[in-house]
Design a protein around this motif. Sequence first.
Motif, PDB file in Angstrom:
ATOM      1  N   ALA A  63       0.853  -1.190   0.000  1.00  0.00           N
ATOM      2  CA  ALA A  63       0.000   0.000   0.000  1.00  0.00           C
ATOM      3  C   ALA A  63       0.890   1.241   0.000  1.00  0.00           C
ATOM      4  CB  ALA A  63      -0.893  -0.003   1.234  1.00  0.00           C
ATOM      5  N   SER A  64       0.296   2.390  -0.228  1.00  0.00           N
ATOM      6  CA  SER A  64       1.065   3.631  -0.229  1.00  0.00           C
ATOM      7  C   SER A  64       1.460   4.056   1.181  1.00  0.00           C
ATOM      8  CB  SER A  64       0.279   4.746  -0.912  1.00  0.00           C
ATOM      9  OG  SER A  64      -0.944   4.968  -0.237  1.00  0.00           O
ATOM     10  N   ARG A  65       0.699   3.578   2.183  1.00  0.00           N
ATOM     11  CA  ARG A  65       1.046   3.870   3.578  1.00  0.00           C
ATOM     12  C   ARG A  65       0.436   2.809   4.484  1.00  0.00           C
ATOM     13  NH1 ARG A  65      -2.924   7.822   6.338  1.00  0.00           N
ATOM     14  NH2 ARG A  65      -4.769   7.580   5.068  1.00  0.00           N
ATOM     15  N   LEU A  93     -13.389  -8.657  10.664  1.00  0.00           N
ATOM     16  CA  LEU A  93     -11.944  -8.618  10.456  1.00  0.00           C
ATOM     17  C   LEU A  93     -11.495  -7.164  10.441  1.00  0.00           C
ATOM     18  CD1 LEU A  93     -13.071 -10.696   7.851  1.00  0.00           C
ATOM     19  CD2 LEU A  93     -10.723 -11.304   8.167  1.00  0.00           C
ATOM     20  N   LEU A  94     -10.290  -6.911  10.923  1.00  0.00           N
ATOM     21  CA  LEU A  94      -9.694  -5.587  10.751  1.00  0.00           C
ATOM     22  C   LEU A  94      -9.115  -5.529   9.349  1.00  0.00           C
ATOM     23  CD1 LEU A  94      -7.615  -4.691  13.928  1.00  0.00           C
ATOM     24  CD2 LEU A  94      -9.809  -3.786  13.213  1.00  0.00           C
ATOM     25  N   GLN A  95      -9.428  -4.492   8.611  1.00  0.00           N
ATOM     26  CA  GLN A  95      -8.888  -4.290   7.266  1.00  0.00           C
ATOM     27  C   GLN A  95      -7.677  -3.373   7.404  1.00  0.00           C
ATOM     28  OE1 GLN A  95     -10.229  -5.391   4.206  1.00  0.00           O
ATOM     29  NE2 GLN A  95      -8.536  -4.444   3.116  1.00  0.00           N
ATOM     30  N   LEU A  96      -6.485  -3.903   7.102  1.00  0.00           N
ATOM     31  CA  LEU A  96      -5.250  -3.138   7.223  1.00  0.00           C
ATOM     32  C   LEU A  96      -4.530  -3.055   5.893  1.00  0.00           C
ATOM     33  CD1 LEU A  96      -3.764  -4.700  10.481  1.00  0.00           C
ATOM     34  CD2 LEU A  96      -5.023  -2.568  10.274  1.00  0.00           C
ATOM     35  N   ARG A  97      -3.826  -1.947   5.699  1.00  0.00           N
ATOM     36  CA  ARG A  97      -2.949  -1.766   4.534  1.00  0.00           C
ATOM     37  C   ARG A  97      -1.549  -1.494   5.059  1.00  0.00           C
ATOM     38  NH1 ARG A  97      -5.179  -1.042  -0.415  1.00  0.00           N
ATOM     39  NH2 ARG A  97      -7.423  -0.829  -0.465  1.00  0.00           N
TER      40      ARG A  97
END
Length: 95
Positions: A11-13, A28-32
Amino acid sequence: MRLRVRLTPRASRNMLEGVVRDAEGRALLQLRLKAPPVEGAANTALIAFLATELKLRKRDIDLVSGTKSRVKILQLNGDPSELVRRLERWIAQAA
């Protein structure tokens, strides 16, 4: 405490996008994360990111399943009520 995460690498960050549901309706936790999914880099970055955000030691977070999957289950070691409070605060800040 077990935590289900859906991880998007490259991801960009690094960021928490929020809470999503899988096909069975489980949260669910959605993480990038910026880390690539190469040689465990994304898994290592995931543990470091969660440790920082939840104010835990890295050794208090274990990857239980999903080493090569986007959906991961992590074991968070500590006081469950305190962990839930930290998670709720973090999710509220991301919203």
